[in-house]
Design a protein around this motif. Structure first.
Motif, PDB file in Angstrom:
ATOM      1  N   THR A 165       0.816  -1.217   0.000  1.00 28.36           N
ATOM      2  CA  THR A 165       0.000   0.000   0.000  1.00 28.36           C
ATOM      3  C   THR A 165       0.848   1.264   0.000  1.00 28.36           C
ATOM      4  N   ALA A 166       1.895   1.310   0.785  1.00 26.56           N
ATOM      5  CA  ALA A 166       2.734   2.511   0.859  1.00 26.56           C
ATOM      6  C   ALA A 166       3.380   2.818  -0.497  1.00 26.56           C
ATOM      7  N   LYS A 167       3.815   1.796  -1.201  1.00 26.91           N
ATOM      8  CA  LYS A 167       4.417   2.013  -2.524  1.00 26.91           C
ATOM      9  C   LYS A 167       3.373   2.495  -3.523  1.00 26.91           C
ATOM     10  N   TRP A 168       2.139   1.981  -3.429  1.00 32.87           N
ATOM     11  CA  TRP A 168       1.071   2.452  -4.312  1.00 32.87           C
ATOM     12  C   TRP A 168       0.727   3.904  -4.025  1.00 32.87           C
ATOM     13  N   GLU A 169       0.786   4.314  -2.761  1.00 34.53           N
ATOM     14  CA  GLU A 169       0.548   5.725  -2.415  1.00 34.53           C
ATOM     15  C   GLU A 169       1.638   6.610  -3.025  1.00 34.53           C
ATOM     16  N   THR A 170       2.853   6.096  -3.068  1.00 33.84           N
ATOM     17  CA  THR A 170       3.953   6.825  -3.695  1.00 33.84           C
ATOM     18  C   THR A 170       3.701   6.972  -5.188  1.00 33.84           C
ATOM     19  N   VAL A 171       3.266   5.903  -5.845  1.00 33.70           N
ATOM     20  CA  VAL A 171       2.948   5.957  -7.275  1.00 33.70           C
ATOM     21  C   VAL A 171       1.856   6.993  -7.517  1.00 33.70           C
ATOM     22  N   LYS A 172       0.810   6.949  -6.729  1.00 36.48           N
ATOM     23  CA  LYS A 172      -0.308   7.896  -6.880  1.00 36.48           C
ATOM     24  C   LYS A 172       0.171   9.330  -6.707  1.00 36.48           C
ATOM     25  N   PHE A 173       0.989   9.586  -5.694  1.00 35.72           N
ATOM     26  CA  PHE A 173       1.528  10.926  -5.444  1.00 35.72           C
ATOM     27  C   PHE A 173       2.327  11.414  -6.642  1.00 35.72           C
ATOM     28  N   LEU A 174       3.188  10.570  -7.174  1.00 37.77           N
ATOM     29  CA  LEU A 174       4.011  10.961  -8.319  1.00 37.77           C
ATOM     30  C   LEU A 174       3.156  11.260  -9.546  1.00 37.77           C
ATOM     31  N   VAL A 175       2.197  10.407  -9.832  1.00 39.03           N
ATOM     32  CA  VAL A 175       1.330  10.604 -10.995  1.00 39.03           C
ATOM     33  C   VAL A 175       0.533  11.901 -10.838  1.00 39.03           C
ATOM     34  N   GLU A 176       0.007  12.150  -9.656  1.00 37.96           N
ATOM     35  CA  GLU A 176      -0.770  13.371  -9.408  1.00 37.96           C
ATOM     36  C   GLU A 176       0.074  14.634  -9.567  1.00 37.96           C
TER      37      GLU A 176
ATOM     38  N   VAL B 221      17.327   9.461 -13.804  1.00 38.14           N
ATOM     39  CA  VAL B 221      17.103   9.417 -12.372  1.00 38.14           C
ATOM     40  C   VAL B 221      16.185   8.238 -12.059  1.00 38.14           C
ATOM     41  N   ARG B 222      16.484   7.539 -10.996  1.00 39.06           N
ATOM     42  CA  ARG B 222      15.635   6.431 -10.547  1.00 39.06           C
ATOM     43  C   ARG B 222      14.423   7.007  -9.819  1.00 39.06           C
ATOM     44  N   TYR B 223      13.257   6.464 -10.089  1.00 39.12           N
ATOM     45  CA  TYR B 223      12.046   6.919  -9.406  1.00 39.12           C
ATOM     46  C   TYR B 223      12.067   6.452  -7.948  1.00 39.12           C
ATOM     47  N   PRO B 224      11.539   7.266  -7.034  1.00 35.50           N
ATOM     48  CA  PRO B 224      11.576   6.915  -5.607  1.00 35.50           C
ATOM     49  C   PRO B 224      10.630   5.777  -5.248  1.00 35.50           C
ATOM     50  N   ASP B 225      10.942   5.117  -4.125  1.00 33.50           N
ATOM     51  CA  ASP B 225      10.146   3.986  -3.649  1.00 33.50           C
ATOM     52  C   ASP B 225       9.246   4.328  -2.463  1.00 33.50           C
ATOM     53  N   ASN B 226       9.468   5.495  -1.848  1.00 33.46           N
ATOM     54  CA  ASN B 226       8.629   5.842  -0.700  1.00 33.46           C
ATOM     55  C   ASN B 226       8.177   7.295  -0.799  1.00 33.46           C
ATOM     56  N   LEU B 227       7.194   7.657  -0.007  1.00 31.69           N
ATOM     57  CA  LEU B 227       6.563   8.959  -0.103  1.00 31.69           C
ATOM     58  C   LEU B 227       7.515  10.102   0.267  1.00 31.69           C
ATOM     59  N   ARG B 228       8.350   9.896   1.262  1.00 34.70           N
ATOM     60  CA  ARG B 228       9.290  10.953   1.651  1.00 34.70           C
ATOM     61  C   ARG B 228      10.240  11.273   0.495  1.00 34.70           C
ATOM     62  N   GLU B 229      10.786  10.244  -0.125  1.00 32.28           N
ATOM     63  CA  GLU B 229      11.672  10.450  -1.274  1.00 32.28           C
ATOM     64  C   GLU B 229      10.905  11.052  -2.447  1.00 32.28           C
ATOM     65  N   ALA B 230       9.647  10.658  -2.617  1.00 34.96           N
ATOM     66  CA  ALA B 230       8.827  11.182  -3.713  1.00 34.96           C
ATOM     67  C   ALA B 230       8.579  12.673  -3.550  1.00 34.96           C
TER      68      ALA B 230
ATOM     69  N   HIS C  50      10.703  19.272 -10.588  1.00 40.24           N
ATOM     70  CA  HIS C  50       9.408  19.839 -10.967  1.00 40.24           C
ATOM     71  C   HIS C  50       9.400  20.390 -12.393  1.00 40.24           C
ATOM     72  N   THR C  51      10.532  20.828 -12.885  1.00 40.43           N
ATOM     73  CA  THR C  51      10.564  21.373 -14.239  1.00 40.43           C
ATOM     74  C   THR C  51      10.388  20.305 -15.319  1.00 40.43           C
ATOM     75  N   GLN C  52      10.550  19.040 -14.939  1.00 38.33           N
ATOM     76  CA  GLN C  52      10.388  17.945 -15.902  1.00 38.33           C
ATOM     77  C   GLN C  52       9.025  17.241 -15.770  1.00 38.33           C
ATOM     78  N   ALA C  53       8.176  17.733 -14.874  1.00 33.23           N
ATOM     79  CA  ALA C  53       6.840  17.154 -14.705  1.00 33.23           C
ATOM     80  C   ALA C  53       5.991  17.463 -15.924  1.00 33.23           C
ATOM     81  N   LYS C  54       5.106  16.554 -16.260  1.00 33.14           N
ATOM     82  CA  LYS C  54       4.165  16.779 -17.363  1.00 33.14           C
ATOM     83  C   LYS C  54       3.075  17.711 -16.871  1.00 33.14           C
ATOM     84  N   GLN C  55       2.731  18.656 -17.709  1.00 31.69           N
ATOM     85  CA  GLN C  55       1.671  19.599 -17.377  1.00 31.69           C
ATOM     86  C   GLN C  55       0.320  18.954 -17.650  1.00 31.69           C
ATOM     87  N   LYS C  56      -0.627  19.217 -16.784  1.00 33.65           N
ATOM     88  CA  LYS C  56      -1.969  18.641 -16.961  1.00 33.65           C
ATOM     89  C   LYS C  56      -2.817  19.498 -17.843  1.00 33.65           C
TER      90      LYS C  56
END
Length: 107
Positions: free
Chosen positions: A48-59, A84-93, A101-107
């Motif tokens: 669950t914690a890793k899925w929360e990290t995925v959700k945070f990154l996607v959002e 860069v390697r994607y993070p595995d936990n929420l703190r790292e995310a 942030h400059t490489q994030a996709k704009q919504k």
């Protein structure tokens, strides 16, 4: 190689071959699935914690596209070597989102 359709609610990912278009809904919960690239490695359903990290990154605009160190030349010897390697936990995310942030996709 194809993409993965991912349900952040049910914690499921389905491999999808290239060429399939349109939005998909989850077979279990009916929510819209997101499409992530083949390089996304989904956590186990129970992580669950890793899925929360995925959700945070996607959002925050990080849909597992290539991210690279901005302070270096990304191309060496004709190929990109400093992804860069994607993070595995929420703190790292949280740090990751601030740093790249400059490489994030704009919504």
């Amino acid at each position: 190689m194809g993409h993965k359709n991912v349900c952040l609610n049910c914690h499921k990912a389905f491999n999808m071959p290239f060429g399939i278009t349109g939005e998909m809904t989850c077979r279990e919960c009916g929510q819209q699935m997101i499409r992530l690239p083949h390089r996304f490695r989904p956590p186990k359903k129970t992580e669950t914690a890793k899925w929360e990290t995925v959700k945070f990154l996607v959002e925050h605009g990080f849909s597992y596209q290539h991210i690279y160190h901005t302070d270096e030349n990304p191309v060496r010897n004709g190929k990109v070597e400093n992804y860069v390697r994607y993070p595995d936990n929420l703190r790292e995310a949280q740090e990751f989102v601030i740093m790249y942030h400059t490489q994030a996709k704009q919504k």
